[in-house]
Write a protein that holds these residues in place. Structure first.
Motif, short mmCIF file in Angstrom:
data_model
loop_
_atom_site.label_atom_id
_atom_site.label_comp_id
_atom_site.label_asym_id
_atom_site.label_seq_id
_atom_site.Cartn_x
_atom_site.Cartn_y
_atom_site.Cartn_z
N ILE A 154 -17.75 44.46 11.71
CA ILE A 154 -18.87 45.39 11.53
C ILE A 154 -20.14 44.55 11.57
O ILE A 154 -20.34 43.67 10.73
CB ILE A 154 -18.76 46.14 10.18
N ASN A 155 -20.98 44.82 12.56
CA ASN A 155 -22.14 43.95 12.78
C ASN A 155 -23.46 44.62 12.46
O ASN A 155 -23.58 45.84 12.47
CB ASN A 155 -22.14 43.49 14.24
N ALA A 156 -24.48 43.76 12.21
CA ALA A 156 -25.84 44.24 11.93
C ALA A 156 -26.55 44.52 13.25
O ALA A 156 -26.13 44.07 14.31
CB ALA A 156 -26.60 43.18 11.14
N PRO A 182 -20.71 47.80 16.40
CA PRO A 182 -22.07 47.25 16.32
C PRO A 182 -22.95 48.08 15.39
O PRO A 182 -22.63 49.23 15.07
CB PRO A 182 -22.57 47.38 17.76
N GLY A 183 -24.11 47.52 14.99
CA GLY A 183 -25.15 48.30 14.29
C GLY A 183 -25.66 49.34 15.28
O GLY A 183 -25.98 49.02 16.43
N THR A 184 -25.78 50.59 14.84
CA THR A 184 -26.06 51.66 15.80
C THR A 184 -27.45 51.58 16.47
O THR A 184 -27.54 51.84 17.67
CB THR A 184 -25.83 53.03 15.13
N PRO A 185 -28.53 51.19 15.76
CA PRO A 185 -29.85 51.24 16.45
C PRO A 185 -29.90 50.43 17.75
O PRO A 185 -30.63 50.81 18.67
CB PRO A 185 -30.81 50.66 15.40
N THR A 186 -29.15 49.34 17.87
CA THR A 186 -29.19 48.53 19.10
C THR A 186 -27.83 48.53 19.82
O THR A 186 -27.53 47.61 20.58
CB THR A 186 -29.58 47.07 18.77
N LYS A 235 -26.35 45.99 0.09
CA LYS A 235 -25.89 47.28 -0.46
C LYS A 235 -24.66 47.76 0.29
O LYS A 235 -23.68 48.20 -0.31
CB LYS A 235 -27.00 48.33 -0.37
N THR A 236 -24.68 47.67 1.62
CA THR A 236 -23.51 48.08 2.41
C THR A 236 -22.35 47.13 2.11
O THR A 236 -21.20 47.56 2.01
CB THR A 236 -23.84 48.04 3.93
N ALA A 237 -22.68 45.85 1.96
CA ALA A 237 -21.63 44.86 1.66
C ALA A 237 -20.89 45.22 0.38
O ALA A 237 -19.66 45.14 0.31
CB ALA A 237 -22.25 43.47 1.53
N ALA A 257 -24.33 38.48 4.28
CA ALA A 257 -25.34 39.45 3.86
C ALA A 257 -26.75 38.85 3.86
O ALA A 257 -27.04 37.93 4.61
CB ALA A 257 -24.96 40.02 2.50
N ASP A 258 -27.61 39.39 2.99
CA ASP A 258 -29.03 38.99 2.97
C ASP A 258 -29.20 37.56 2.48
O ASP A 258 -28.33 37.04 1.81
CB ASP A 258 -29.84 39.77 1.92
N SER A 259 -30.37 37.03 2.72
CA SER A 259 -30.64 35.69 2.21
C SER A 259 -32.14 35.46 2.18
O SER A 259 -32.84 35.76 3.14
CB SER A 259 -29.98 34.68 3.13
N GLY A 421 -27.98 31.36 -0.70
CA GLY A 421 -28.60 31.60 0.61
C GLY A 421 -27.81 31.04 1.77
O GLY A 421 -26.86 30.27 1.59
N LEU A 422 -28.24 31.44 2.98
CA LEU A 422 -27.59 30.96 4.20
C LEU A 422 -28.06 29.55 4.55
O LEU A 422 -27.27 28.70 4.91
CB LEU A 422 -27.92 31.90 5.37
N VAL A 423 -29.38 29.33 4.45
CA VAL A 423 -29.90 28.02 4.85
C VAL A 423 -31.18 27.70 4.07
O VAL A 423 -31.98 28.58 3.78
CB VAL A 423 -30.16 27.97 6.39
#
Ligand code: NAP
Length: 518
Positions: A154-156, A182-186, A235-237, A257-259, A421-423
């Motif tokens: 499930i992608n963003a 995929p994320g629906t908007p794109t 939130k979705t996570a 998720a977010d970072s 965080g991611l990085v």
């Protein structure tokens, strides 16, 4: 208008119900619609397990690696058309579109290269074998075997190409069939890539399926051998991690998720130095590339108090020079946000940050009469400890300068307030200071990027995710891990200890040697 289809159970199919409309975010003109009611997701899960999985696992690692190489080539052949589509459907500049698409083909090619050295056995040996009994006669090895299930990805919305390809690369090489959502908007970009994958005929039937639209009841059909790899908001996570069926069957779940990524400028860096120039260039790239809609983009910029004035002046001047306009124009440097929802959230986010700081450039006003453009926005914090800076992810071209004392311990404390965080990027030529900061923040991050004059001109920017290094992060970032060369396969494989007679266990399951096949 284009109607997006799903490729499931061996056929292209269109869903029913009220469609979601995909628009050009620069003009708000409708481009495509996507409906997904009535699609039999349970049948797709069974098809992957019964048709795709066995066919994929009948191939050797080297054959699967060759398939990834062929997929990379097939997608690359359509590069120009995909760039145009990305400009239209994602509001990407040409550079942003290439970043996503070349990231996709590059990651597939990298995994083709990692995989071709893995040999012909249907499993991998993990580490060295060990004597378990009184003598070596009773021996143990660890093996990694592909899980006989389906990997649901499930992608963003922000990386429709790369996000899908990086997950597919690891899963297919490991021997697990995929269902890509995929994320629906794109999703128009992901849909076109899915068509290319299917038309290429490179993969065995059932190894690749594509779901356009809502996940619906997909997760209700998963069981103990399946995997969910999710990328998106926290939130979705949380909904996915707590999903009743996934919890009941201990379905393996990986969350990206977010970072609130940070960049830390060391107190030793001179504002006349090349390293300072690199710091400014990387911060600006992170804030403007993909209009800041990048999970690894910097959100918190830690600057020693006596350097804040220079940094804010230099960054503001650079950011205000970046041209905004039609994303397809060659000289446009900042694209648009991807949806009206994103624009609404980013504006609200800027207003929240501004309650605790001064807006030094940009602001919450949108750009132009139509579309979802927003100006790159730099906020100077009044109090670097205010919670908003460490809790609110504004997913757009927005970052905050947080003044700090310059001490390593203070940098560590503030960076770790992001909650995982991611990085994090650290800029300094002082080895002791850099080591203290790196060790202090490492437990809270998936990746620490160190900029110094020793690697100037040779390093990739901190926001770039490389297939060789792990991507993911603890805590708020989701607690997941992807990529990292062959480490990325372990999500899709079961690690099993095999214990028994050394003559069998070491020979059949241990690391291959010249006489393994005797
Ligand atoms: P999102 O709203 O959480 O959506 C992510 C995906 O989850 C979409 O495919 C979405 O489908 C799907 N989804 C939504 N509700 C679901 C449910 N109840 N069950 C199953 N799937 C569901 O995130 P987004 O707005 O697309 O992406 C932005 C966020 O992603 C940002 O917070 C960013 O930091 C994060 N991100 C993280 C990484 C990383 O590697 N850590 C990378 C990129 C982005 P629909 O689109 O159809 O709703």
């Amino acid at each position: 208008m284009i109607k997006l289809e799903s490729y499931l159970s061996g056929t292209w199919q269109t869903g029913q119900g009220d469609p979601q409309v995909l628009v050009d975010p620069a003009t708000e003109m409708p481009l495509a619609e996507c409906a997904s009611d009535g699609i039999d997701r349970g049948a797709a899960v069974a098809y992957a397990r019964e048709v795709g999985g066995p066919a994929l696992r009948a191939m050797t690692f080297a054959e699967r690696a060759a398939a990834l190489k062929a997929l990379s080539g097939a997608i690359h052949e359509h590069r120009e058309a995909l760039i145009e589509l990305s400009i239209q459907n994602a509001g990407s500049t040409r550079g942003d579109a290439k970043f996503d698409l070349d990231g996709a083909t590059g990651t597939l090619a990298a995994y083709a290269s990692f995989g071709k050295r893995l040999g012909d056995r249907p499993f991998l040996t993990d580490g060295e074998g060990q004597q378990l009994g009184r003598t070596p006669r009773f021996w143990g090895e660890h093996v990694l075997v592909p899980r006989p299930g389906v990997a649901v990805h499930i992608n963003a919305f922000n990386f429709p190409g790369w996000g899908m390809a990086e997950k597919m690369a690891c899963s297919l090489l490991a021997g697990m069939p995929v269902i890509e959502k995929p994320g629906t908007p794109t999703a128009l970009i992901a849909y076109r890539i899915a068509q290319i994958v299917v038309e290429s005929g490179v993969l065995p039937e059932g190894a690749f399926q594509f779901l356009a639209g809502s996940a619906g009841d997909l997760l209700d059909h998963l069981g103990p051998m399946d995997v969910v790899a999710f990328t998106g908001g926290s939130k979705t996570a949380a909904l996915i991690r707590g999903h009743e069926n996934l919890v009941r069957h201990n379905v393996r779940v990986n969350i990206e998720a977010d970072s609130l990524n940070s960049s830390v400028l060391g107190p030793d860096v001179d504002t006349d130095s090349e390293l300072y120039g690199e710091f400014l260039a990387n911060v600006m790239l992170d804030m403007t590339q993909k209009a800041g809609q990048k999970c690894t983009a910097v959100r918190r910029i830690l600057v020693p108090k006596d350097m804040v004035e220079s940094v804010v002046a230099d960054l503001t001047a650079d950011l205000e020079r970046q041209k905004q306009g039609s994303p397809g124009d060659k000289d446009t440097r900042v694209g648009t946000l991807t949806s009206s929802g994103q624009l609404r959230d980013v504006r609200a986010g800027i207003e929240s940050l501004a309650e605790n700081g001064h807006v030094r450039c940009g602001g919450a006003d949108s750009v132009g009469d139509a579309g979802y453009g927003i100006r790159p926005t730099l906020i100077e914090a009044i109090d670097a400890d205010a919670d908003t800076f460490h809790e609110l992810e504004v997913f757009g071209p927005v970052a905050s300068v947080l003044p700090y004392t310059g001490e390593a311990s203070e940098a560590v404390r503030l960076v770790n307030r992001g909650g995982g965080g991611l990085v994090a990027a650290v800029y300094s030529d002082d080895a002791d200071w850099t080591t203290e900061v790196t060790l202090g923040i490492a437990p809270w991050h998936g990746r620490v990027w160190i900029g110094s004059s020793r690697v100037k001109g040779q390093s990739t920017p901190p926001g770039l995710v490389l297939p060789q290094s792990v991507h993911g992060g603890p805590g708020r970032a989701g607690g997941g891990e992807e990529l990292g060369a062959l480490r990325g396969l372990s999500l899709y494989m079961q690690r099993t200890a095999v214990q028994g007679f050394q003559g069998l266990v070491q020979k059949r399951f241990g690391a291959p040697t010249a006489d393994s096949e005797d």
